[in-house]
Design a protein around this motif. Structure first.
Motif, PDB file in Angstrom:
ATOM      1  N   SER A 146      65.683  84.675 100.061  1.00  0.00           N
ATOM      2  CA  SER A 146      65.942  85.017 102.154  1.00  0.00           C
ATOM      3  C   SER A 146      64.780  85.275 102.080  1.00  0.00           C
ATOM      4  CB  SER A 146      67.153  85.380 101.941  1.00  0.00           C
ATOM      5  OG  SER A 146      66.739  87.294 101.501  1.00  0.00           O
ATOM      6  N   TRP A 147      64.514  85.214 103.728  1.00  0.00           N
ATOM      7  CA  TRP A 147      63.898  85.088 104.651  1.00  0.00           C
ATOM      8  C   TRP A 147      63.798  86.025 106.058  1.00  0.00           C
ATOM      9  CZ3 TRP A 147      62.313  83.240 109.274  1.00  0.00           C
ATOM     10  CH2 TRP A 147      63.098  82.214 110.496  1.00  0.00           C
ATOM     11  N   ILE A 148      63.577  87.172 106.706  1.00  0.00           N
ATOM     12  CA  ILE A 148      64.153  87.140 107.872  1.00  0.00           C
ATOM     13  C   ILE A 148      62.794  87.493 108.936  1.00  0.00           C
ATOM     14  CG2 ILE A 148      64.217  89.835 109.236  1.00  0.00           C
ATOM     15  CD1 ILE A 148      65.856  90.842 106.185  1.00  0.00           C
ATOM     16  N   PRO A 149      63.114  87.087 110.223  1.00  0.00           N
ATOM     17  CA  PRO A 149      61.584  87.011 111.159  1.00  0.00           C
ATOM     18  C   PRO A 149      61.130  88.268 111.109  1.00  0.00           C
ATOM     19  CG  PRO A 149      63.661  86.226 112.222  1.00  0.00           C
ATOM     20  CD  PRO A 149      64.168  86.760 110.928  1.00  0.00           C
ATOM     21  N   LEU A 150      60.102  88.407 111.626  1.00  0.00           N
ATOM     22  CA  LEU A 150      59.704  89.769 112.697  1.00  0.00           C
ATOM     23  C   LEU A 150      60.740  90.201 113.055  1.00  0.00           C
ATOM     24  CD1 LEU A 150      57.395  91.567 112.292  1.00  0.00           C
ATOM     25  CD2 LEU A 150      56.396  89.764 114.132  1.00  0.00           C
ATOM     26  N   ARG A 151      61.531  91.717 113.184  1.00  0.00           N
ATOM     27  CA  ARG A 151      61.619  91.637 114.046  1.00  0.00           C
ATOM     28  C   ARG A 151      60.939  93.324 114.945  1.00  0.00           C
ATOM     29  NH1 ARG A 151      66.810  95.028 111.811  1.00  0.00           N
ATOM     30  NH2 ARG A 151      66.684  95.288 113.867  1.00  0.00           N
ATOM     31  N   LEU A 152      60.515  93.510 116.610  1.00  0.00           N
ATOM     32  CA  LEU A 152      59.473  94.307 116.938  1.00  0.00           C
ATOM     33  C   LEU A 152      60.096  95.607 117.524  1.00  0.00           C
ATOM     34  CD1 LEU A 152      56.484  92.100 117.293  1.00  0.00           C
ATOM     35  CD2 LEU A 152      56.635  93.950 115.677  1.00  0.00           C
ATOM     36  N   ILE A 174      54.438  83.017 119.086  1.00  0.00           N
ATOM     37  CA  ILE A 174      54.878  82.151 118.849  1.00  0.00           C
ATOM     38  C   ILE A 174      56.320  83.980 118.549  1.00  0.00           C
ATOM     39  CG2 ILE A 174      55.886  81.797 116.780  1.00  0.00           C
ATOM     40  CD1 ILE A 174      53.177  80.607 116.292  1.00  0.00           C
ATOM     41  N   VAL A 175      56.263  84.596 118.428  1.00  0.00           N
ATOM     42  CA  VAL A 175      57.041  85.750 118.617  1.00  0.00           C
ATOM     43  C   VAL A 175      58.843  85.913 119.071  1.00  0.00           C
ATOM     44  CG1 VAL A 175      57.621  88.188 117.956  1.00  0.00           C
ATOM     45  CG2 VAL A 175      56.016  87.638 116.802  1.00  0.00           C
ATOM     46  N   GLN A 176      57.541  85.781 120.287  1.00  0.00           N
ATOM     47  CA  GLN A 176      58.676  85.410 122.247  1.00  0.00           C
ATOM     48  C   GLN A 176      59.397  83.772 122.173  1.00  0.00           C
ATOM     49  OE1 GLN A 176      55.833  86.255 125.049  1.00  0.00           O
ATOM     50  NE2 GLN A 176      55.632  88.479 124.552  1.00  0.00           N
ATOM     51  N   GLN A 177      58.621  83.494 121.199  1.00  0.00           N
ATOM     52  CA  GLN A 177      59.213  81.688 121.782  1.00  0.00           C
ATOM     53  C   GLN A 177      60.360  81.750 120.785  1.00  0.00           C
ATOM     54  OE1 GLN A 177      56.367  78.419 121.294  1.00  0.00           O
ATOM     55  NE2 GLN A 177      54.919  79.804 121.509  1.00  0.00           N
ATOM     56  N   ILE A 178      60.333  82.527 119.855  1.00  0.00           N
ATOM     57  CA  ILE A 178      61.600  82.711 118.885  1.00  0.00           C
ATOM     58  C   ILE A 178      62.620  83.974 118.744  1.00  0.00           C
ATOM     59  CG2 ILE A 178      59.942  81.576 116.772  1.00  0.00           C
ATOM     60  CD1 ILE A 178      60.397  84.472 116.031  1.00  0.00           C
ATOM     61  N   ARG A 179      62.696  84.795 119.913  1.00  0.00           N
ATOM     62  CA  ARG A 179      62.808  85.935 120.115  1.00  0.00           C
ATOM     63  C   ARG A 179      63.258  85.915 122.163  1.00  0.00           C
ATOM     64  NH1 ARG A 179      65.582  87.354 115.876  1.00  0.00           N
ATOM     65  NH2 ARG A 179      63.627  88.633 114.575  1.00  0.00           N
ATOM     66  N   ASN A 180      63.402  84.082 122.275  1.00  0.00           N
ATOM     67  CA  ASN A 180      63.684  84.006 123.903  1.00  0.00           C
ATOM     68  C   ASN A 180      63.285  84.976 124.903  1.00  0.00           C
ATOM     69  OD1 ASN A 180      66.541  82.683 122.802  1.00  0.00           O
ATOM     70  ND2 ASN A 180      66.931  84.675 122.209  1.00  0.00           N
ATOM     71  N   GLY A 181      61.436  84.887 124.984  1.00  0.00           N
ATOM     72  CA  GLY A 181      60.506  84.918 125.845  1.00  0.00           C
ATOM     73  C   GLY A 181      60.037  86.432 125.508  1.00  0.00           C
ATOM     74  N   ARG A 182      60.933  87.407 124.924  1.00  0.00           N
ATOM     75  CA  ARG A 182      60.220  88.831 124.917  1.00  0.00           C
ATOM     76  C   ARG A 182      59.821  89.416 123.298  1.00  0.00           C
ATOM     77  NH1 ARG A 182      66.648  91.319 125.705  1.00  0.00           N
ATOM     78  NH2 ARG A 182      67.054  89.246 124.565  1.00  0.00           N
ATOM     79  N   ASP A 183      59.624  90.632 122.967  1.00  0.00           N
ATOM     80  CA  ASP A 183      59.172  90.735 121.006  1.00  0.00           C
ATOM     81  C   ASP A 183      60.469  91.020 120.923  1.00  0.00           C
ATOM     82  OD1 ASP A 183      55.650  90.622 123.163  1.00  0.00           O
ATOM     83  OD2 ASP A 183      56.119  93.338 122.808  1.00  0.00           O
ATOM     84  N   ASN A 184      61.177  91.420 121.103  1.00  0.00           N
ATOM     85  CA  ASN A 184      61.968  91.359 120.256  1.00  0.00           C
ATOM     86  C   ASN A 184      63.482  91.343 120.770  1.00  0.00           C
ATOM     87  OD1 ASN A 184      63.178  92.902 117.909  1.00  0.00           O
ATOM     88  ND2 ASN A 184      64.383  93.970 119.403  1.00  0.00           N
ATOM     89  N   PRO A 200      66.021  83.900 114.272  1.00  0.00           N
ATOM     90  CA  PRO A 200      65.655  83.330 115.801  1.00  0.00           C
ATOM     91  C   PRO A 200      66.037  81.663 116.073  1.00  0.00           C
ATOM     92  CG  PRO A 200      64.441  82.722 113.451  1.00  0.00           C
ATOM     93  CD  PRO A 200      65.803  83.203 113.571  1.00  0.00           C
ATOM     94  N   ALA A 201      65.549  81.605 117.493  1.00  0.00           N
ATOM     95  CA  ALA A 201      65.710  79.938 117.535  1.00  0.00           C
ATOM     96  C   ALA A 201      64.517  79.983 118.322  1.00  0.00           C
ATOM     97  CB  ALA A 201      66.342  80.612 118.911  1.00  0.00           C
ATOM     98  N   GLY A 202      64.849  78.192 118.353  1.00  0.00           N
ATOM     99  CA  GLY A 202      63.308  77.468 119.063  1.00  0.00           C
ATOM    100  C   GLY A 202      63.054  76.882 117.734  1.00  0.00           C
ATOM    101  N   VAL A 203      61.799  75.816 118.138  1.00  0.00           N
ATOM    102  CA  VAL A 203      61.606  74.749 117.610  1.00  0.00           C
ATOM    103  C   VAL A 203      60.029  75.576 115.987  1.00  0.00           C
ATOM    104  CG1 VAL A 203      59.199  73.069 116.991  1.00  0.00           C
ATOM    105  CG2 VAL A 203      60.740  73.459 119.437  1.00  0.00           C
ATOM    106  N   TRP A 204      59.888  76.852 116.161  1.00  0.00           N
ATOM    107  CA  TRP A 204      59.229  77.887 114.769  1.00  0.00           C
ATOM    108  C   TRP A 204      60.189  77.818 114.125  1.00  0.00           C
ATOM    109  CZ3 TRP A 204      54.257  77.501 114.222  1.00  0.00           C
ATOM    110  CH2 TRP A 204      53.196  76.908 115.183  1.00  0.00           C
ATOM    111  N   ALA A 205      61.471  78.468 114.648  1.00  0.00           N
ATOM    112  CA  ALA A 205      61.991  79.044 114.070  1.00  0.00           C
ATOM    113  C   ALA A 205      62.640  77.387 113.162  1.00  0.00           C
ATOM    114  CB  ALA A 205      63.083  79.940 114.958  1.00  0.00           C
ATOM    115  N   ASP A 206      63.017  76.414 113.556  1.00  0.00           N
ATOM    116  CA  ASP A 206      63.315  75.436 112.594  1.00  0.00           C
ATOM    117  C   ASP A 206      62.671  75.027 112.237  1.00  0.00           C
ATOM    118  OD1 ASP A 206      65.581  75.771 114.569  1.00  0.00           O
ATOM    119  OD2 ASP A 206      64.794  73.774 115.807  1.00  0.00           O
ATOM    120  N   LEU A 207      61.586  74.793 112.182  1.00  0.00           N
ATOM    121  CA  LEU A 207      60.195  74.691 111.232  1.00  0.00           C
ATOM    122  C   LEU A 207      60.545  75.698 109.744  1.00  0.00           C
ATOM    123  CD1 LEU A 207      57.773  72.771 110.286  1.00  0.00           C
ATOM    124  CD2 LEU A 207      57.013  75.180 112.227  1.00  0.00           C
ATOM    125  N   PHE A 208      60.435  77.518 110.609  1.00  0.00           N
ATOM    126  CA  PHE A 208      60.495  77.990 108.910  1.00  0.00           C
ATOM    127  C   PHE A 208      61.935  78.156 108.474  1.00  0.00           C
ATOM    128  CE2 PHE A 208      57.991  80.938 111.965  1.00  0.00           C
ATOM    129  CZ  PHE A 208      56.803  80.904 112.053  1.00  0.00           C
TER     130      PHE A 208
END
Length: 361
Positions: free
Chosen positions: A264-270, A296-306, A316-324
């Motif tokens: 499994s994988w988990i995206p960075l959470r802050l 990139i973190v903010q792009q997958i986190r709806n514009g926020r750090d977390n 996570p959402a967005g193009v980067w998340a889909d790529l991962f």
């Protein structure tokens, strides 16, 4: 606040104490007496030593109703974690103790030596209904002080005795010291183990998670567990954009070669103080790349750090998340690794004897 500690502290993840603001503690930043007291308690700032305080809570089993985690109960034998992973989402919990989620989290630890006794008392209650207990969901059950306290081992001994299912997540190959217990639990379908690996680069790991076992040792431990018939899972957690994501494929490939069953994988959470601590870490170790990482973190986190919302915090959402996601699925397909499915047996549970006497059979 004047920095009392130089950046790039060897052997530690955090670069400062980062006083939490959520509990009205920010006013202490200019409190010279408080800063002086830090030196009295911890010694000179450049000589960070780990201290352990024994804690004696009234209960040890924590229940949750979170809709996006696969367990409803957990045990954390320790508060704080000497592994010092800079990205650890558990760091803010130290603020509840009036301590820093920064360096205090990895140097001022708390152990719960009564854990097994307290768990026995809970399991003995007539209304208790068994469901697998998660260990390592907050702080690591196999961090270095486990060698001294053996609290995790005591809990596993109890789980084996009463036939209670348990799962373990760790970043340490120290788990192999309990291979005897894990093997017996696995033979009864009572245990599953996840080992978290972020990178195969030992130097990078030394910066990200300075006192965790090396990536090579963790990968080897997965192989030992799988060979012993213990359900073994590789958790690529967290995936840090532009820092560790490049290792996703090689981690899955090596795990597949070792016959590891799932991944499994988990995206960075802050969350909370982790965000400024991580930004500070970037400024020390990757100053030229920090803006890209956080973008990139903010792009997958709806514009926020977390993003703290249920469901979305793990997805996570967005193009980067889909790529991962696409990369992960393809790598798992190539390696023959499936999705984690925990299906441990609760039917064998037998209520414990409060005398503390273990059964012979």
């Amino acid at each position: 606040m004047e920095q009392r500690l130089r950046p790039g502290i060897e052997g530690r993840g955090a670069q400062s104490r980062n006083v939490p603001r959520r509990f009205g503690l920010a006013s202490r930043q200019d409190d010279g007496d408080w800063l002086d007291q830090i030196e009295v308690q911890d010694g000179p700032p450049v000589k960070l030593r780990t201290t352990v305080t024994e804690e004696h809570p009234r209960s040890i089993l924590s229940f949750n109703t979170s809709p996006d985690v696969p367990f409803d109960r957990s045990i954390n034998a320790y508060r704080g974690c000497e592994h010092g992973c800079i990205y650890c989402f558990a760091r803010p919990s130290h603020a509840y103790l009036d301590l820093s989620p920064g360096l205090d989290f990895e140097t001022r630890l708390f152990a719960k030596p009564d854990a097994a006794r307290l768990l026995r008392e809970t399991l003995a209650k007539p209304k208790y209904q068994p469901k697998w207990i998660a260990m390592g969901t907050n702080t690591d059950p196999y961090q270095p002080i486990e060698a001294r306290y053996r609290i995790t081992r005591q809990v596993l001994e109890l789980c084996l005795d009463v036939r209670h299912p348990v799962t373990i997540t760790t970043k340490s190959d120290r788990i192999l010291r309990d291979l005897d217990l894990l093997t017996q639990l696995a033979q009864r379908n009572l245990v599953a183990v996840a080992i978290s690996i972020t990178t195969m680069d030992a130097r990078l790991s030394g910066k990200l998670e300075p006192r965790a076992s090396s990536p090579a040792k963790r990968m080897a431990a997965l192989g030992v567990l799988a060979k012993a018939g213990i359900p073994a899972h590789i958790s690529i957690a967290p995936v840090i954009p532009a820092i560790t994501d490049e290792f996703m494929e090689v981690l899955i490939e090596q795990a597949g070669d070792l016959q590891v069953g799932s991944a499994s994988w988990i995206p960075l959470r802050l969350p909370h103080e982790v965000a400024p601590l991580f930004r500070e870490w970037l400024s020390v170790h990757y100053p030229e790349r920090g803006d890209k990482v956080m973008s990139i973190v903010q792009q997958i986190r709806n514009g926020r750090d977390n993003d703290p919302g249920f469901f979305t915090r793990m997805k996570p959402a967005g193009v980067w998340a889909d790529l991962f996601r696409a990369r992960f699925r393809l790598a798992c397909k190539r390696a023959g690794i499936g999705k984690a499915e925990i299906d441990l047996d609760c039917s064998q549970f037998r209520r414990p004897d409060l005398s503390g006497q273990m059964r012979l059979i």
